[in-house]
Design an enzyme around this catalytic site. Structure first.
Site, PDB file in Angstrom:
ATOM      1  N   ARG A 186      -6.360   1.527   2.608  1.00 43.16           N
ATOM      2  CA  ARG A 186      -7.113   0.522   1.868  1.00 43.16           C
ATOM      3  C   ARG A 186      -7.670   1.184   0.617  1.00 43.16           C
ATOM      4  NH1 ARG A 186      -4.731  -2.700   4.221  1.00 43.16           N
ATOM      5  NH2 ARG A 186      -5.430  -4.353   5.610  1.00 43.16           N
TER       6      ARG A 186
ATOM      7  N   GLU B  62      -8.060  -4.549  -5.896  1.00 44.57           N
ATOM      8  CA  GLU B  62      -6.750  -5.215  -5.924  1.00 44.57           C
ATOM      9  C   GLU B  62      -6.828  -6.731  -5.742  1.00 44.57           C
ATOM     10  OE1 GLU B  62      -4.976  -3.199  -2.429  1.00 44.57           O
ATOM     11  OE2 GLU B  62      -4.786  -5.179  -1.519  1.00 44.57           O
TER      12      GLU B  62
ATOM     13  N   HIS C 202       0.588  -3.365  -2.795  1.00 45.19           N
ATOM     14  CA  HIS C 202       0.349  -3.686  -1.378  1.00 45.19           C
ATOM     15  C   HIS C 202       1.611  -4.268  -0.736  1.00 45.19           C
ATOM     16  CE1 HIS C 202      -3.224  -4.369   1.484  1.00 45.19           C
ATOM     17  NE2 HIS C 202      -2.118  -4.294   2.186  1.00 45.19           N
TER      18      HIS C 202
END
Ligand code: NAI
Length: 331
Positions: A234, A263, A295
């Site tokens: 993360r 993000e 991602h």
């Protein structure tokens, strides 16, 4: 049950429709983010389904509860974007989809390492231009290098097994030691020692209060010169300003990111017709030894299949029994 699936992309619809044939659920696809203004689109829904880019804080959960939502079905393993304690108090069951494909993420992390240390993107660009010079493309062997794995759970242990196959020495840091990793010869060490002795560091721990900015100025200072740092966990595990300083000083030799602290308003959307207003992110992209993916580490056929199937199984189990094996309880 009626399930409102927020932020639904075409691929989500394809996979959910395919696996919902086995279930009697009514699926309502909502193209937009879930927030207080869009919640109304889920009127009558018993369950709401979100991905990682939809934060679900306590006030939103309260409104969901008033609207009659009984379940929050996450189509992700990570759940740092949800106030699980508030959901528990309100009686909204939250379930995630753990371990849908640790291979997808671990293999992506390895892909980032290889692309970075063998300069594959630069090499491809050169070859397309008819430039076959090898100047500036020298890499290094993975064989014999020391790889530090922070978080040796499902993804970290698959990653460790792959790196073991390359002939790497393994260091691990995790409050819970993995038997599988120990069997590969992994040595568990303190976080500081892992930073000090690893040529490559890959992050596979969840984002928790204690792992937020785990990679900070001090951690970077401890690392080996020209370290290769990979983050597929993360974004918040890394203090981005600290690694930018590490890149500028040359301390960080290679940086591979699939996740980024900010993000939420950047990834999963096409911004190619606009300017990137996040100066920190824009600065990251200026380094030729940085590789960023949006991602996508989880994004394989197998993983999306398992996400759709497990999410629908979670909802079905909740509908039948009032609970669910994957339900999250705040500690
Ligand atoms: P897991 O729960 O199997 O493993 C996490 C490991 O981290 C556990 O062994 C845990 O003990 C360890 N850990 C907890 N606190 C730690 C600390 N302070 N220091 C070191 N280790 C610590 O989870 P899994 O499935 O391996 O996923 C790991 C993370 O990967 C998820 O939390 C999620 O954030 C991320 N992820 C990223 C994806 C992507 O597409 N980029 C997709 C799926 C997960």
């Amino acid at each position: 049950m009626k399930i409102a699936i927020f932020n639904a992309r075409e691929y989500d619809k394809r996979y959910f429709d395919r696996y919902n044939r086995n279930y009697p659920h009514e699926l309502l696809y909502v193209d937009t983010h879930l927030d207080e203004s869009t919640l109304v689109l889920a009127t009558d829904a018993d369950a709401i389904c979100v991905f990682v880019n939809d934060p679900v804080p306590a006030p939103l959960l309260k409104r969901m509860s008033r609207q009659g939502v009984r379940m929050l079905a996450l189509r992700s393993a990570g759940f740092n974007h949800v106030d699980v304690a508030a959901a528990n108090e309100l009686g909204i069951l939250v379930a995630n989809v753990p371990g849908y494909s640790p291979y997808a993420v671990a293999e992506h992390a390895v892909g980032l390492i290889l692309a970075l240390i063998r300069r594959l993107v630069r090499a491809q660009a050169r070859v397309r231009e008819g430039n076959f010079s090898l100047e500036g493309l020298m890499g290094y062997d993975l064989h014999g290098k020391t790889v530090g794995v922070v978080g040796t759970g499902k993804i970290g242990s698959v990653f460790a097994r792959i790196m073991h196959g390359f002939g790497c020495n393994l260091l691990g840091n995790d409050p819970v030691q993995s038997e599988d990793c120990r069997a590969l010869g992994m040595r568990y060490v303190s976080f500081e020692s892992l930073c000090r002795h690893s040529d490559i560091i890959s992050l596979h721990c969840p984002l928790l209060p204690e792992t937020r900015h785990l990679i900070d100025e001090q951690a970077v200072a401890e690392m080996r010169d020209r370290v290769c740092l990979i983050n597929t966990s993360r974004g918040g595990v890394i203090d981005t300003s600290a690694i930018i300083r590490g890149l500028k000083s040359g301390k960080i030799g290679y940086l591979g990111l699939d996740v980024y602290e900010e993000e939420e308003n950047l990834f999963f959307e096409d911004h190619s017709d606009s300017v990137i207003s996040d100066d920190t992110f824009a600065r990251l992209l200026t380094f030729n030894n940085v590789m960023v993916t949006g991602h996508q580490a989880y994004f394989t056929h197998e993983a999306i299949t398992n996400i759709a199937r497990s999410t629908l199984e979670n909802v079905t189990e909740f509908e039948k029994t009032g609970s669910c094996a994957n339900q999250l309880i705040s500690s």
